[in-house]
Structure formats: structure tokens, C-alpha cells
Design a protein around this motif. Structure first.
Motif, mmCIF file in Angstrom:
data_model
loop_
_atom_site.group_PDB
_atom_site.id
_atom_site.type_symbol
_atom_site.label_atom_id
_atom_site.label_comp_id
_atom_site.label_asym_id
_atom_site.label_seq_id
_atom_site.Cartn_x
_atom_site.Cartn_y
_atom_site.Cartn_z
ATOM 1 N N UNK A 13 41.657 39.347 44.016
ATOM 2 C CA UNK A 13 42.465 38.858 42.848
ATOM 3 C C UNK A 13 41.449 39.285 41.638
ATOM 4 N N UNK A 14 41.889 39.847 40.700
ATOM 5 C CA UNK A 14 41.157 40.345 39.909
ATOM 6 C C UNK A 14 40.993 39.438 38.510
ATOM 7 N N UNK A 15 39.857 39.041 38.164
ATOM 8 C CA UNK A 15 39.556 38.227 36.987
ATOM 9 C C UNK A 15 39.751 39.128 35.762
ATOM 10 N N UNK A 16 40.296 38.466 34.557
ATOM 11 C CA UNK A 16 40.325 39.135 33.525
ATOM 12 C C UNK A 16 39.082 39.803 32.861
ATOM 13 N N UNK A 17 37.709 38.922 33.190
ATOM 14 C CA UNK A 17 36.790 39.138 32.607
ATOM 15 C C UNK A 17 36.234 40.718 33.258
ATOM 16 N N UNK A 18 36.506 40.987 34.571
ATOM 17 C CA UNK A 18 36.304 42.423 35.043
ATOM 18 C C UNK A 18 36.903 43.609 34.092
ATOM 19 N N UNK A 19 37.983 43.416 33.547
ATOM 20 C CA UNK A 19 38.602 44.538 32.945
ATOM 21 C C UNK A 19 38.025 44.486 31.556
ATOM 22 N N UNK A 20 37.136 43.388 31.131
ATOM 23 C CA UNK A 20 36.313 43.497 29.734
ATOM 24 C C UNK A 20 35.029 44.394 30.091
ATOM 25 N N UNK A 21 34.752 44.876 31.324
ATOM 26 C CA UNK A 21 33.774 45.894 31.419
ATOM 27 C C UNK A 21 34.164 47.209 31.225
ATOM 28 N N UNK A 22 33.721 48.141 30.310
ATOM 29 C CA UNK A 22 34.215 49.335 29.942
ATOM 30 C C UNK A 22 34.886 50.526 31.018
ATOM 31 N N UNK A 23 33.790 50.370 31.870
ATOM 32 C CA UNK A 23 34.139 51.190 33.150
ATOM 33 C C UNK A 23 35.552 50.880 33.823
ATOM 34 N N UNK A 24 35.703 49.565 33.997
ATOM 35 C CA UNK A 24 37.063 49.338 34.718
ATOM 36 C C UNK A 24 38.163 49.140 33.734
ATOM 37 N N UNK A 25 37.810 48.697 32.676
ATOM 38 C CA UNK A 25 38.989 48.905 31.487
ATOM 39 C C UNK A 25 39.655 50.269 31.487
ATOM 40 N N UNK A 26 38.661 51.459 31.503
ATOM 41 C CA UNK A 26 38.985 52.885 31.363
ATOM 42 C C UNK A 26 39.851 52.988 32.754
ATOM 43 N N UNK A 27 39.448 52.599 33.872
ATOM 44 C CA UNK A 27 40.381 52.986 35.019
ATOM 45 C C UNK A 27 41.639 52.285 34.915
ATOM 46 N N UNK A 28 41.713 50.946 34.641
ATOM 47 C CA UNK A 28 42.788 50.179 34.423
ATOM 48 C C UNK A 28 43.811 50.935 33.591
ATOM 49 N N UNK A 29 43.416 51.321 32.361
ATOM 50 C CA UNK A 29 44.456 51.950 31.335
ATOM 51 C C UNK A 29 44.729 53.276 31.896
ATOM 52 N N UNK A 30 44.042 54.064 32.745
ATOM 53 C CA UNK A 30 44.562 55.154 33.148
ATOM 54 C C UNK A 30 45.645 55.178 34.092
ATOM 55 N N UNK A 31 45.473 54.045 34.983
ATOM 56 C CA UNK A 31 46.422 54.058 36.030
ATOM 57 C C UNK A 31 46.288 52.533 36.761
ATOM 58 N N UNK A 32 46.944 51.689 36.382
ATOM 59 C CA UNK A 32 46.874 50.150 36.892
ATOM 60 C C UNK A 32 46.880 50.124 38.497
ATOM 61 N N UNK A 33 47.941 50.764 39.084
ATOM 62 C CA UNK A 33 48.202 50.713 40.447
ATOM 63 C C UNK A 33 46.937 51.456 41.186
ATOM 64 N N UNK A 34 46.356 52.570 40.538
ATOM 65 C CA UNK A 34 45.371 53.209 41.211
ATOM 66 C C UNK A 34 44.166 52.390 41.118
ATOM 67 N N UNK A 35 43.854 51.742 40.092
ATOM 68 C CA UNK A 35 42.570 50.848 39.747
ATOM 69 C C UNK A 35 42.724 49.453 40.488
#
Length: 173
Positions: A13-35
Motif C-alpha cells: 500500500x503506497x503512502x502519498x508521501x512516497x510520491x513526494x520523493x522526486x524519483x518515485x514521482x517521476x516513475x509514477x508520472x511515466x507509468x503508474x501501473x509499472x511504477x
């Protein structure tokens, strides 16, 4: 320690704070399913209480996780994914967690020692000394945690108040 993800019923279960980390946000924005797959791999592979961390060594854990998550035991993390994993480890790093990790590695080496020396005489004293040392770690960790709490609360100088009571961490000394 910042809580970035949880493992619940075998899922990350991903916490929203994880996506505040730029490296994870970049992965998420590129492809949420693969991220989501990459994050699951990173959490299962690096969280101290992950069932994969507690039930096996790293050499067998990584290929097993890659097969389960990416359907390819030889999957290689991209440069961005590897950087995200490094950042995750940095956010989760504490000296106590490092101690736990090293103790688990030492237990693995003791197990390997027993296995490789089945036909030899064992150095039982060495094993006993190692295990005795490990049992004393709990009291050391409690002392360190207590000191950290005292430092955070500013109790190092005045740890007691009138009546020999302890200062509450939210009180002024």
C-alpha cells in the motif's frame, strides 16, 4: 522513521508521501501501473518486516521477487528505478535497522557455517559467544532509544522535576 508504504495482506500500500520523493514521482508520472510494480519490488525487497526479507537471504529473494512481480527473474531495474530504490533505502536507514540487518546476515553466516561443517568438529564456543552478544543488543537498543528520546525532548540536563518525576517530552525542562 517516515512511513512510505505498508504491506497489507501480501500487497504493498503506497503512502502519498512516497510520491513526494522526486524519483518515485517521476516513475509514477511515466507509468503508474509499472511504477506500482517497481515500488512493490522495492518495498518487498527492502522493508525490514517484509515476509521476503524475514524468510530468506538476498541471493534467493531478489530473483524470487522479480519473477513474482515482473514475471522475469532476470529483470534488471532501469537506472531511474535503481535510483528510486537507493532513495528508499536512504529514507528508511537508521542505525538500529542497520544493526538488525547485520545481525540477520550474521545469523545467515552461522547457519551456513553449520551446514558447511556437518562432517567437522564445530567451534561451539565461537557460536555461543556470537549468540550471547546478539542477546545483549536488545538492551543496548533500548538505551539508545531512551537517549534519542531524551535528546529530542531536551532532557539531557534536567531529566527530573520536583518530586523526582520524569519530565514529559512535551513539557519544558
Amino acid at each position: 522513521m517516515i512511513k512510505l508504504a505498508d504491506i497489507v495482506a501480501g500487497k504493498v500500500i503506497i503512502h502519498p508521501d512516497l510520491l513526494l520523493i522526486p524519483e518515485f514521482n517521476k516513475l509514477w508520472e511515466a507509468d503508474p501501473k509499472h511504477a506500482t510494480k517497481v515500488i512493490s519490488y522495492i518495498v518487498f525487497n527492502n522493508e525490514w518486516d517484509s515476509p521476503y526479507v524475514t524468510s530468506g537471504d538476498q541471493l534467493t529473494r531478489e530473483p524470487r521477487l522479480k519473477e513474482k512481480i515482473f514475471n522475469n527473474k532476470n529483470y534488471q531495474l532501469t537506472e531511474e528505478e535503481a535510483i528510486a530504490e537507493k532513495e528508499y533505502k536512504a529514507f528508511k536507514h537508521t542505525s538500529i535497522l542497520e544493526m538488525l540487518t547485520n545481525m540477520r546476515l550474521k545469523l545467515d553466516s552461522i547457519s551456513s557455517y553449520y551446514k558447511s561443517s556437518l562432517d567437522e568438529a564445530l567451534d561451539e564456543k565461537k557460536i555461543k559467544d556470537l549468540l550471547t552478544g546478539m542477546t545483549s543488543v536488545g538492551s543496548v537498543i533500548k538505551s539508545i532509544n531512551s537517549l534519542e528520546t531524551m535528546v529530542k525532548a531536551g532532557e539531557m540536563v534536567t531529566g527530573k522535576v520536583k518530586g523526582d518525576s520524569k519530565v514529559n517530552p512535551y513539557e519544558m525542562p
